[in-house]
Structures are given as structure tokens and as C-alpha cells.
Scaffold this motif. Structure first.
Motif, PDB file in Angstrom:
ATOM      1  N   VAL A 308       0.735  -1.164  -0.020  1.00  0.00           N
ATOM      2  CA  VAL A 308      -0.219   0.030   0.184  1.00  0.00           C
ATOM      3  C   VAL A 308       1.029   1.220   0.010  1.00  0.00           C
ATOM      4  CG1 VAL A 308      -1.859   1.216   1.126  1.00  0.00           C
ATOM      5  CG2 VAL A 308      -1.749  -1.097   1.295  1.00  0.00           C
ATOM      6  N   LEU A 317      -4.475   4.711   3.882  1.00  0.00           N
ATOM      7  CA  LEU A 317      -3.339   3.702   3.883  1.00  0.00           C
ATOM      8  C   LEU A 317      -3.630   2.630   4.906  1.00  0.00           C
ATOM      9  CD1 LEU A 317      -0.275   5.898   3.159  1.00  0.00           C
ATOM     10  CD2 LEU A 317      -1.741   4.987   1.665  1.00  0.00           C
ATOM     11  N   THR A 318      -4.060   3.153   6.090  1.00  0.00           N
ATOM     12  CA  THR A 318      -4.179   2.376   7.378  1.00  0.00           C
ATOM     13  C   THR A 318      -5.259   1.414   7.066  1.00  0.00           C
ATOM     14  OG1 THR A 318      -2.987   3.789   8.843  1.00  0.00           O
ATOM     15  CG2 THR A 318      -4.581   2.242   9.916  1.00  0.00           C
ATOM     16  N   ARG A 321      -4.729  -1.545   4.715  1.00  0.00           N
ATOM     17  CA  ARG A 321      -3.838  -2.106   5.516  1.00  0.00           C
ATOM     18  C   ARG A 321      -4.781  -3.126   6.537  1.00  0.00           C
ATOM     19  NH1 ARG A 321      -1.708  -2.344  10.127  1.00  0.00           N
ATOM     20  NH2 ARG A 321      -1.847  -0.345  10.473  1.00  0.00           N
ATOM     21  N   VAL A 332       0.950  -7.685   3.877  1.00  0.00           N
ATOM     22  CA  VAL A 332       0.627  -6.338   3.677  1.00  0.00           C
ATOM     23  C   VAL A 332       1.630  -5.461   4.374  1.00  0.00           C
ATOM     24  CG1 VAL A 332      -1.049  -4.202   3.453  1.00  0.00           C
ATOM     25  CG2 VAL A 332      -1.881  -6.673   3.711  1.00  0.00           C
ATOM     26  N   THR A 333       2.365  -4.489   3.366  1.00  0.00           N
ATOM     27  CA  THR A 333       3.178  -3.590   3.574  1.00  0.00           C
ATOM     28  C   THR A 333       2.748  -2.243   3.270  1.00  0.00           C
ATOM     29  OG1 THR A 333       5.026  -5.162   3.297  1.00  0.00           O
ATOM     30  CG2 THR A 333       5.510  -2.735   3.357  1.00  0.00           C
ATOM     31  N   THR A 334       2.990  -1.252   4.304  1.00  0.00           N
ATOM     32  CA  THR A 334       2.477   0.165   4.132  1.00  0.00           C
ATOM     33  C   THR A 334       3.524   1.147   3.999  1.00  0.00           C
ATOM     34  OG1 THR A 334       0.570  -0.291   5.320  1.00  0.00           O
ATOM     35  CG2 THR A 334       0.958   1.990   4.660  1.00  0.00           C
ATOM     36  N   THR A 336       5.226   5.191   2.177  1.00  0.00           N
ATOM     37  CA  THR A 336       4.944   6.186   1.386  1.00  0.00           C
ATOM     38  C   THR A 336       6.011   6.169   0.369  1.00  0.00           C
ATOM     39  OG1 THR A 336       6.332   7.769   2.433  1.00  0.00           O
ATOM     40  CG2 THR A 336       4.179   7.639   3.205  1.00  0.00           C
ATOM     41  N   HIS A 353      -1.701   5.178  -3.951  1.00  0.00           N
ATOM     42  CA  HIS A 353      -2.828   6.050  -3.405  1.00  0.00           C
ATOM     43  C   HIS A 353      -2.038   7.603  -3.760  1.00  0.00           C
ATOM     44  CE1 HIS A 353      -4.682   8.775  -0.145  1.00  0.00           C
ATOM     45  NE2 HIS A 353      -5.653   7.816  -0.378  1.00  0.00           N
TER      46      HIS A 353
END
Length: 698
Positions: A308, A317-318, A321, A332-334, A336, A353
Motif C-alpha cells: 500500500v 493507507l491504514t 492495510r 501487507v506492507t504500508t 510512502t 494512493h
């Protein structure tokens, strides 16, 4: 016995005789042609003509000859021998003597009866062998098969030799095979319970997922071992070496002991994994062969790595996730765009996003996605650079008008058929809080499908909100609004859970991330784990550049076991595809590689499978003679122990029902079919003509 019949009344024969007499009388009664030869010649010629004409007339009545054939059929005696491993172990050193007595019985019966022999175990087959290597015993199937083969025939008796142990099929007492013949059984093996420990059964899932924990239930048993202590050992077998995973003490407090225990194991490696559950040996134990049992687990690596990726930190984003993390198959990896460390190619699916944005074109990420064909989902927001966004995908084009934004809710139009949403989600989704969408013109590609549309206030527009499609061979989705975190909170406010929101995000990601197998050469198995007594079949398919199925070139397969030994095969052509029977392979883990050279290209396909042992025959060592006695009683037979085998022949002969049967077969055919009659007619007519010519009448 032969009988002659006519299709006309019998008195027609008189007309035939009258016709023959008329012909003879007209020609010879007052004939003076042979006056010089005396009246005897006239009578002889008249008789020849009378017989010939009468016979021709009778044949015109199409008489039928009914021939009855009698055949005596001796009674059929069937000898069925259990060929399982447990019987071989029970016979041990006395096997030769036992087989000699059984052979002598067969030879003695062959004098008066038709004797057929069958072996049974894993399957029923004609003839007897001395290997006793069948991994299973199925007495019920043996009885049913013999009935199917010999029902309606003169079946005199069945002689069945077994230890009474069955570990496949139903209880033979309830096989419901209506055998109309006495069943004589020969009980083999020892009914005395020996001092023995055994791992009786292990219950487990055949398939688990990588990273999951799974449980196994182990049935432990012991006979005549009260007061003994042992240990349960659980091993993982890797490259033929056993790695101890768990160990637990066991105390046996009674002679007939049984206990079920549960153990939790981890999956740390994909592929077929082999585990061994064993009980430590105790003093004076009769056999240790049944102290362990191997199981095979197919560990699937179904996890997908999902990234994400946002232009900047954002509650969306959260929300993504959290929704995806509820699925244990997603990792899942978040991140920027500024702190992304891993290459986009390392992920199976990417959510972008507000990217590409006016501050960061994300060129490196988009190029990697295009090069490696990584499926992805765009979330369009206020920070998205629409010009670059429109160039990055061919699913949805957005032309911004002004700098304002719309607050839009979602609604569903009929006709979307890529996947199904629950009725609960369809009902509640239009009431979710609005998302922030770009104010502008939306142009959806004809090949794409819109799942959600925008509703502005109370007006349902034709502007798409969530679009799914495909571009350059990669599945792409576009969510035309940001603020989806509000949907997750609203779902919880309404229902005290996130099930509907998680369903929507989960199904969208599942559809977009599902990869189609576009390899032009594929090798498949109908399963990954085979029993040691079943052959392994491979199927293969080869496609040309137009993805048409072909099989002109030769295709080969190499199978390699854990020790590195290779087995080489060549596929057979089957229709437009390939098929291969690799036969029965030893127990263990295997890897295979399929190869084919076509149109200047070399195609390969790799896979793996395992062969698991069948250990059923090792876990029941006490013979069950009671079942054999009940079978003999049920079918009106008797029990004869191995030493009394010679007495079976007399017992069979003493049965009143074991008698020869006379079969009568009637065959009916026209008399005209007998060629010798035409020869007789020709002889009569030629004789008459010859005599007339000889004596000067012609």
C-alpha cells in the motif's frame, strides 16, 4: 436328439409323395422305351424319378431340423487367497508348507471340478502369487467381485483363506454378496494379542498454508504392555534425515490401552512436507514396525505480498492495510513513495494512493509495474497528477474541470459480473459516508467494468467510482475518490464490525491480483500426494503463439527423488495434449521438470509431488478369525484351519448341491441349408439320366 418339423401341415407330405408317384408313373408306367430290357429297369428308373421329385417337393415345404446339444458342466470351485502383507507376516517360515497344501487341494479338486484361483488385497485379480505384498485388505470387495463374475453359473463352493483383517472397504459380514454357494474359510495368523505398541491412526489435514499452525490427532494403542513407559516422538523428515520437533512421555497403565493425543505443528517451508510420529520401543515388544507412522502435508504458499504505497501519510493507507491484513494469505506492507525500500517487483499487488502526484511522478515505480506486469489499484485524490495518471493506465480517463471536488456516495448498477457481492453489502453501501472525488469528465474504456458509480447528493450519475479492467496484459483498478477510511469507520458504527468494508476491499484485490497462467507449456498432476501402490499420471499441454493446443513436438519429463536419482520419461500423445504414466515410484519427495522444444524455443515446467507409504497392514497384527467363522456360517460353509486343508475336498464332494449341471441348447436350421441334399438330388437325377442314355432312351 434331432427333430424334423414343417411349416405346413404334415399331410402335405402325402401330396409330395403323390406328386413324385405321378411323375414316375407318367414317365415309366406304360413306357415301351426299355421293353427289351425287361420291366425291372422301368421300375428302377421310376423309383429314381419318384424319390427325386418327392424330395424336391418336400424341400419346397421348407422343413426345419431342430438339433438339441447337451453339455455337462462341472461345478466351479473358487479358491481366493488374501495376498496382503499381514498374511505374509503371519505365515512367515511356514509359508512354503501352507502353499504346498493349498496347491495339493487345487490339484485334487481339478479332477472333478472346474477350479479358478484368485488373489485379493488392494484389488482382486486372477491367479495366486507368493509375494504377499498388498498394502491393504478388502475382503468385502473380494466377495462382491466373485459374485459379479460367477452369478448365474454353476458355482459349487468358495474357499477363502485370510487372517480376517480388513482395512479397506466395508465389513465383509455386510457385503451383501448373495453367493449361492457354501463358503469354506481357512483362518491364518495368530489371534493371541502380543506385547506391542502401535501408532494406530493419525488424523490431519492434507493441505495447510505456509505460516499457519496445524494440529494432528494421534491414536496410540498398546496390548499386554501395562506398566510400561514410552515416548511420543514427532520428527520432520528432510532429505532423508529426521529432525526432532516434539517429544512427550507416555505411561501405559493397562493391557488394552488406547489414547488420543493432539499436537500443534508449524509450517515454515512451502511444498510437501513429511512428518513421522513414533513411539519409543519397550522391552520384549513383539514388533516395532508399527511403532511409527509417516504423514505427508502439502504446504501451500498462497500468501501474496501487497504494497500500500501513498504519496504521503493518509488514513486511507491504514484502512487498506487493516482490511487486507484480516486475510491470512496476504502479507501487507504500508509505505510512502519517499521511504520505499523494496523494489515494486517484489510484490504481487500494489495500491497506489494519490500516485502519480504533482510532487512525485513515481516514474521508477510505474516503470517497474509495467515491466514486471504487477497488478495494481490507483486511488485518485486531490494530490493525483491526472495527466500522468491518464498516461499510466488505459482503464479510466479523468479530465479535471476547475479546482473543486465533489462529495460522492457509491451506488451499484446491475450488470457487473466479474464477482459477486453479498446482499448485505449491496444494501448498506449506498448509505456509506461520501468520498472526495475530482470534479471533471470521466471516460471509461469499453473493455473495463464499473463496479461502483458516483451519486452526488440524490442524483445518480453515470460517472464511475470504482473501475476494474486490464491494460497491457495486467489487471488494473481505479478508485476515483479518496477518504475510504470513513467507510471503514461507518461500517463499524452501523454493525460493530468491519465485515462489509473488508469484503469489498478483499474481493477487489482478490480479483485484480489473481494471476492467469499464460505459460505455453504446462505439466499437471491431479494431486500432489500419492499412495505408494498407485501409479503417477502426468498431463501436459503445449500452446502455439495463438494459444492453440498442439502436440507435434516430443515432450519429455525428468523426475528426481530426494537423493538425486533421476527417472527419465517421454510423454505419449493423447488427443491434442500429452499424457504419461510414470508407474509406481518408491516412497519419498520428488521434483519433476517437463521439457519441450518448439519453434526454436525451449519450454520447461517445474513441479513437485510426494509418495506416501501405506502402513495399514502393519498396524493390525492380531488375526480376526471370528469374522471368518461368521462368514462361513452366513454362507453355509465351514472353517478349516491350515492343517486341515486336505479335508476341504471331501467336504465339498459331500455337499448335495455341488453337482454337475446339464445344459441343453436347441439349434434350429432349415434342411435346405444341408448341401449334401443337393448332392443326393443331383446323384438321383444323374443316375436316372445315365441309365436312360446307357440303355438307349436318349
Amino acid at each position: 436328439m434331432d427333430n424334423l418339423s414343417f411349416q405346413y401341415p404334415v399331410w402335405y407330405l402325402l401330396l409330395c409323395l403323390l406328386l413324385g408317384g405321378l411323375f414316375a408313373g407318367v414317365l415309366y408306367y406304360r413306357s415301351t422305351a426299355f421293353r427289351s430290357q425287361g420291366r425291372t429297369l422301368n421300375i428302377a428308373l421310376g423309383l429314381l424319378r419318384f424319390v427325386a421329385v418327392s424330395l424336391i417337393a418336400i424341400l419346397l415345404l421348407t422343413p426345419l431340423l431342430r438339433h438339441v446339444v447337451r453339455e455337462v458342466k462341472n461345478p466351479i470351485i473358487l479358491i481366493a487367497q488374501d495376498q496382503s502383507e499381514s498374511v505374509g507376516s503371519a505365515l512367515a517360515e511356514g509359508k512354503d508348507a501352507y502353499l504346498s497344501r493349498l496347491k495339493a487341494l487345487q490339484e485334487e479338486l481339478e479332477g472333478d471340478f472346474e477350479v479358478k484361483t484368485y488373489g485379493f488385497g488392494s484389488e482382486v485379480r486372477e491367479g495366486l502369487d507368493t509375494a504377499f505384498e498388498d498394502k491393504q485388505s478388502n475382503i468385502a470387495e473380494a466377495l462382491s467381485t466373485l459374485y459379479d463374475l460367477y452369478s448365474g453359473q454353476n458355482l459349487g463352493a468358495i474357499v477363502l483363506a485370510s487372517d480376517g483383517i480388513y482395512n479397506k472397504g466395508s465389513n465383509p459380514l455386510y457385503a451383501n454378496a448373495p453367493l449361492d454357494a457354501p463358503l469354506f474359510t481357512i483362518p491364518l495368523g495368530d489371534t493371541t494379542a502380543k506385547r506391542d505398541l502401535l501408532v494406530k491412526r493419525v488424523f490431519h489435514n492434507r493441505i495447510v498454508y505456509l505460516g499457519d499452525k496445524f494440529s494432528i490427532q494421534v491414536d496410540l494403542a498398546a496390548d499386554n504392555a501395562a506398566g510400561s513407559d514410552s515416548r511420543v516422538n514427532i520428527y520432520k523428515i528432510v532429505n532423508g534425515k529426521a529432525q526432532l520437533l516434539q517429544q512427550e512421555p507416555v505411561t501405559i497403565n493397562q493391557n488394552s490401552w488406547f489414547e488420543t493425543r493432539e499436537y500443534i505443528l508449524n509450517t515454515d517451508q512451502a511444498g510437501v512436507q513429511r512428518f513421522r510420529i513414533s513411539l519409543s520401543e519397550i522391552p520384549e515388544e513383539a514388533t516395532t514396525v508399527n511403532n511409527s507412522k509417516d504423514i505427508f502435508i502439502d504446504v501451500l504458499d498462497a500468501r501474496q505480498k501487497i504494497l500500500v504505497l501513498g504519496n504521503a501519510p493518509h488514513p486511507d493507507l491504514t484502512a487498506f492495510r487493516q482490511a487486507l491484513s484480516s486475510n491470512q494469505n496476504y502479507e501487507v506492507t504500508t509505505a510512502t513513495i519517499a521511504n520505499l525500500e523494496e523494489s515494486p517487483a517484489a510484490y504481487d499487488f500494489i495500491i497506489l494512493h494519490n500516485l502519480p502526484s504533482r510532487a512525485n511522478a513515481a516514474t521508477t515505480v510505474l516503470n517497474a509495474i509495467a515491466r514486471d506486469k504487477v497488478p495494481h489499484l490507483f486511488v485518485v485524490g486531490n494530490q493525483t497528477d491526472l495527466q500522468q495518471f491518464n498516461q499510466a493506465q488505459r482503464v479510466l480517463s479523468i479530465q479535471k474541470r476547475g479546482n473543486s471536488a465533489n462529495q460522492v456516495q457509491a451506488y451499484i448498477k446491475p450488470g457487473f459480473n466479474l464477482f459477486q457481492l453479498s446482499e448485505d453489502l449491496k444494501e448498506q453501501l449506498p448509505g456509506y459516508t461520501p468520498l472526495t472525488a475530482v470534479f471533471g469528465d470521466y471516460d471509461i474504456e469499453s473493455s473495463a467494468s464499473a463496479l461502483l458509480y458516483q451519486r452526488i447528493g440524490k442524483v445518480e450519475t453515470n460517472y464511475p467510482l470504482l473501475v476494474l479492467g486490464e491494460g497491457s496484459g495486467t489487471k488494473v483498478g481505479v478508485l476515483g475518490g479518496e477518504g475510504i477510511w470513513r467507510w471503514r469507520l461507518f461500517d463499524y458504527l452501523q454493525n460493530q464490525d468491519h465485515e462489509r468494508f473488508d469484503e469489498l476491499i478483499g474481493k477487489v484485490v482478490q480479483y485484480l491480483s489473481l494471476k492467469e497462467d499464460k505459460r505455453r507449456f504446462r505439466v499437471s498432476l491431479n494431486k500432489n500426494i500419492f499412495d505408494e501402490n498407485e501409479p503417477v499420471y502426468f498431463d501436459a499441454e503445449l500452446y502455439n503463439q495463438s494459444f492453440e493446443l498442439i502436440n507435434e513436438p516430443d515432450a519429455s519429463l525428468t523426475v528426481k527423488d530426494a537423493s538425486g536419482k533421476e527417472y527419465n520419461f517421454t510423454f505419449n500423445r493423447a488427443g491434442n495434449a500429452y499424457r504419461l504414466n510414470a508407474g509406481i515410484l518408491p516412497v519419498g519427495n520428488y521434483q519433476f521438470t517437463g521439457n519441450v522444444f518448439f519453434s526454436g524455443e525451449q519450454f520447461t515446467y517445474d513441479g513437485q509431488f510426494s509418495i506416501q507409504p501405506i502402513q495399514l497392514e502393519q498396524y493390525e497384527t492380531t488375526a480376526n478369525h471370528n469374522t471368518l467363522r461368521l462368514l462361513s456360517k452366513q454362507y453355509g460353509g465351514a472353517v478349516f484351519y491350515p492343517d486341515a486343508i486336505p479335508e476341504i475336498a471331501a467336504a465339498i464332494r459331500g455337499r448335495d448341491t455341488v453337482k454337475p449341471v446339464i445344459y441343453e441348447t436347441a439349434q434350429t436350421q432349415p434342411v435346405l441349408n444341408f448341401k449334401w441334399l443337393f448332392g443326393l438330388l443331383l446323384l438321383l437325377l444323374v443316375a436316372e439320366w445315365g441309365m436312360r442314355r446307357y440303355f438307349g432312351a436318349y
